[in-house]
Design a protein around this motif. Structure first.
Motif, mmCIF file in Angstrom:
data_model
loop_
_atom_site.group_PDB
_atom_site.id
_atom_site.type_symbol
_atom_site.label_atom_id
_atom_site.label_comp_id
_atom_site.label_asym_id
_atom_site.label_seq_id
_atom_site.Cartn_x
_atom_site.Cartn_y
_atom_site.Cartn_z
ATOM 1 N N VAL A 65 65.119 -42.734 -6.513
ATOM 2 C CA VAL A 65 64.267 -43.166 -5.323
ATOM 3 C C VAL A 65 63.973 -41.923 -4.634
ATOM 4 O O VAL A 65 64.427 -40.782 -4.811
ATOM 5 C CB VAL A 65 64.921 -43.869 -4.496
ATOM 6 N N ILE A 87 79.842 -37.999 -0.209
ATOM 7 C CA ILE A 87 80.266 -38.865 0.170
ATOM 8 C C ILE A 87 82.014 -38.960 -0.259
ATOM 9 O O ILE A 87 82.955 -39.282 0.607
ATOM 10 C CB ILE A 87 79.992 -40.299 -0.698
ATOM 11 N N SER A 134 76.032 -32.809 -4.771
ATOM 12 C CA SER A 134 75.466 -34.159 -5.045
ATOM 13 C C SER A 134 75.476 -34.954 -3.791
ATOM 14 O O SER A 134 76.685 -34.625 -2.940
ATOM 15 C CB SER A 134 75.698 -34.804 -6.498
ATOM 16 N N GLY A 135 74.975 -36.023 -3.769
ATOM 17 C CA GLY A 135 75.118 -37.091 -2.748
ATOM 18 C C GLY A 135 76.493 -37.914 -2.894
ATOM 19 O O GLY A 135 77.238 -38.006 -1.958
ATOM 20 N N MET A 136 76.954 -38.019 -4.171
ATOM 21 C CA MET A 136 78.321 -38.662 -4.443
ATOM 22 C C MET A 136 79.309 -37.724 -3.970
ATOM 23 O O MET A 136 80.559 -38.080 -3.447
ATOM 24 C CB MET A 136 78.561 -39.039 -6.068
ATOM 25 N N ILE A 170 69.407 -32.204 -7.846
ATOM 26 C CA ILE A 170 70.570 -32.892 -7.206
ATOM 27 C C ILE A 170 71.332 -32.185 -6.253
ATOM 28 O O ILE A 170 71.603 -30.876 -6.477
ATOM 29 C CB ILE A 170 71.693 -33.314 -8.496
ATOM 30 N N GLY A 171 71.668 -32.943 -5.139
ATOM 31 C CA GLY A 171 72.411 -32.298 -3.958
ATOM 32 C C GLY A 171 72.873 -33.406 -3.082
ATOM 33 O O GLY A 171 72.365 -34.335 -2.899
ATOM 34 N N LYS A 185 67.191 -37.116 -2.946
ATOM 35 C CA LYS A 185 66.157 -38.257 -2.652
ATOM 36 C C LYS A 185 65.013 -37.681 -1.803
ATOM 37 O O LYS A 185 64.606 -36.453 -2.096
ATOM 38 C CB LYS A 185 66.722 -39.486 -2.112
ATOM 39 N N THR A 230 70.511 -41.602 3.690
ATOM 40 C CA THR A 230 69.515 -41.165 2.350
ATOM 41 C C THR A 230 68.069 -41.904 2.744
ATOM 42 O O THR A 230 67.311 -41.165 2.472
ATOM 43 C CB THR A 230 70.173 -41.480 1.086
ATOM 44 N N GLU A 275 75.268 -48.614 5.167
ATOM 45 C CA GLU A 275 73.862 -47.891 4.762
ATOM 46 C C GLU A 275 73.026 -48.755 5.563
ATOM 47 O O GLU A 275 73.221 -49.956 5.621
ATOM 48 C CB GLU A 275 73.608 -48.124 3.491
ATOM 49 N N ASP A 315 75.398 -43.491 5.401
ATOM 50 C CA ASP A 315 74.705 -42.950 4.859
ATOM 51 C C ASP A 315 73.197 -43.045 4.885
ATOM 52 O O ASP A 315 72.902 -43.988 4.822
ATOM 53 C CB ASP A 315 75.000 -43.594 3.178
HETATM 54 C C1 LIG Z 1 71.469 -41.677 -4.728
HETATM 55 C C2 LIG Z 1 72.298 -42.016 -3.757
HETATM 56 C C3 LIG Z 1 73.402 -41.463 -3.629
HETATM 57 C C4 LIG Z 1 74.336 -40.621 -4.438
HETATM 58 O O1 LIG Z 1 73.475 -39.373 -4.474
HETATM 59 P P1 LIG Z 1 73.595 -38.214 -5.820
HETATM 60 O O2 LIG Z 1 72.680 -37.250 -5.402
HETATM 61 O O3 LIG Z 1 72.914 -39.286 -6.853
HETATM 62 O O4 LIG Z 1 74.767 -38.095 -6.048
HETATM 63 C C5 LIG Z 1 74.255 -42.083 -2.218
HETATM 64 N N1 LIG Z 1 73.709 -42.946 -1.555
HETATM 65 C C6 LIG Z 1 72.352 -43.335 -1.585
HETATM 66 C C7 LIG Z 1 71.740 -44.296 -0.618
HETATM 67 C C8 LIG Z 1 71.701 -42.917 -2.659
HETATM 68 O O5 LIG Z 1 70.342 -43.471 -2.747
#
Ligand SMILES: *Cc1c(COP(=O)(O)O)cnc(C)c1O
Length: 398
Positions: A341, A94, A89-91, A221-222, A212, A189, A158, A187
């Motif tokens: 998003v 991070i 996931s993104g989390m 999710i990733g 996203k 994203t 960000e 970040d």
């Molecule tokens: C969604 C999001 C995350 C977290 O990502 P996940 O894939 O939901 O764990 C982190 N940073 C930004 C800017 C995001 O939009």
């Protein structure tokens, strides 16, 4: 293709070719999905060398997988980074980045305008492990400088920021960090590497929620980390191996599919968002609107300098506050009401009654969540249909 040749290829070509050559056994043109947990060793010595990290190779999919590897090489090429690591996931991306850079006693200085989940990780979870964060207004360069202490190891940001889409001057923040020997984590994203390549502007490490725009279709999710060979190797063989946030090979494959059309989608997201934003700016039920592509955006010039285009995220304040905001999201028919998003489809949310509902008034205000704030993730539908949907939803409000 040698590395040297690859460096000269354009973004669109890299997004289709980097990280994979048709493999020898089958000649498969598309990247195969290696849905396997483990890999047979040649013999005991080979196994020993792999385990001792003396030789590169596949051991176990929690540590590495050939489908992940193609995705990682491709995103690294697109970001202009040396290497990448795909995560569940993104989390996870991070968290692993932070754990790879800091230990108990170290500190983060972070932009206050970041994703809610990251804000929570920094303010609630990491302090339990002895890592503290100071949040600053990202537009105030003096505030970054003043918040730095001898324990600061990371500046985190960000841009465009959450939720008001402010643009941060990456070069200037990176200068402050590097004068103090501090790592910049960015970040990316909301931009994706198509709109902005933070490593070329001074960031040291880029993280993504691949959930996203990279995946792009709202299906998986990733996340992914892009950085130096040394840093990615360290995270892979320490935090990633030891805590286990590996993703499924299927999801890496879906992210590869996403990357192949990334530039086309980001252009259409940006084009549609620009038109929706211009329409909203003229609407008499709109108090104010923030979109980096509008000349009225306070950092429009900086956005033009730092970004290829302005992306799909738009936010605005509806006249009539909380009730009008709720009414609008209850009345849309094409736009989907949900907490995500970067989907191909247009998404809408009213943070005050959903994602930020549990915060008190004061905390909401501090986070920039006003009563009538609406966030749109503009999709790639025909733009006149998106505008028609918003128009009929506005008309339901007294
Ligand atoms: C969604 C999001 C995350 C977290 O990502 P996940 O894939 O939901 O764990 C982190 N940073 C930004 C800017 C995001 O939009």
């Amino acid at each position: 293709m040698t590395k040297e040749e690859k460096r000269n290829l354009g973004f669109d070509t890299l997004s289709l070719h980097a990280g994979y050559e048709p493999e020898e056994t089958t000649g498969s043109r598309a990247v195969p999905i290696y849905q396997t947990t483990s890999y047979v060793f040649n013999d005991a010595d080979h196994a020993a060398r792999l385990f001792a990290l003396e030789e590169e190779g596949n051991i176990y999919t929690r540590i590495g997988n050939p489908t992940h590897s193609a995705f990682e090489k491709r995103i690294a090429a697109l970001e202009g980074g040396e290497a990448a690591l795909a995560t569940s996931s993104g989390m996870a991306a991070i968290n692993l980045t932070i754990l790879g850079l800091l230990e108990a006693g170290d500190e983060i200085v972070s932009s206050r305008c970041i994703y809610g989940g990251t804000y929570n990780l920094f303010s609630v979870t990491l302090p339990k492990y002895g890592i503290e964060t100071t949040f600053v207004d990202p537009d105030d360069l003096d505030a970054w400088e003043e918040a730095i202490t001898e324990n600061t190891k990371v500046l985190y940001l960000e841009s465009p920021g959450n939720p008001l889409l402010n643009i941060v001057d990456i070069k200037k923040v990176a200068e402050i960090a590097h004068e103090n020997d501090i790592t910049v984590v960015f970040d990316n994203t909301f931009n994706t590497p198509y709109l902005c390549q933070p490593l070329s502007l001074g960031a040291d490490i880029v993280v993504h929620s691949a959930t996203k725009y990279i995946g792009g279709h709202g299906s998986s999710i990733g996340g992914v980390i892009v950085g130096s060979e040394d840093f990615i190797f360290k995270v892979r063989t320490e935090g990633y191996r030891d805590t286990g946030p590996a993703l499924s090979p299927m999801n890496s494959w879906l992210f590869i599919q996403g990357l192949e059309t990334l530039s086309l989608r980001m252009e259409r997201h940006s084009e549609n968002a620009q038109q929706v934003a211009e329409w909203l700016e003229e609407h008499d039920q709109v108090e104010w609107i923030k979109y980096p592509g509008l000349e009225s955006h306070p950092q429009h010039e900086l956005a033009k300098k730092q970004q290829e285009n302005f992306g799909g995220m738009v936010c605005f304040e509806i006249k009539g506050g909380f009730e009008a905001g709720k009414k609008l999201i209850n009345s849309v028919e094409l736009c989907s009401l949900l907490a995500n998003v970067g989907d191909t489809r247009t998404l809408i949310i009213h943070p005050a009654s959903t994602t930020h509902e549990q915060l008190g008034k004061e905390e909401q205000e501090e986070a920039g969540i006003t009563e009538g704030l609406i966030r749109l993730s503009v999709g790639i539908e025909n733009v006149e249909d998106i505008i028609a949907d918003l128009k009929q939803a506005f008309a339901t409000i007294d």
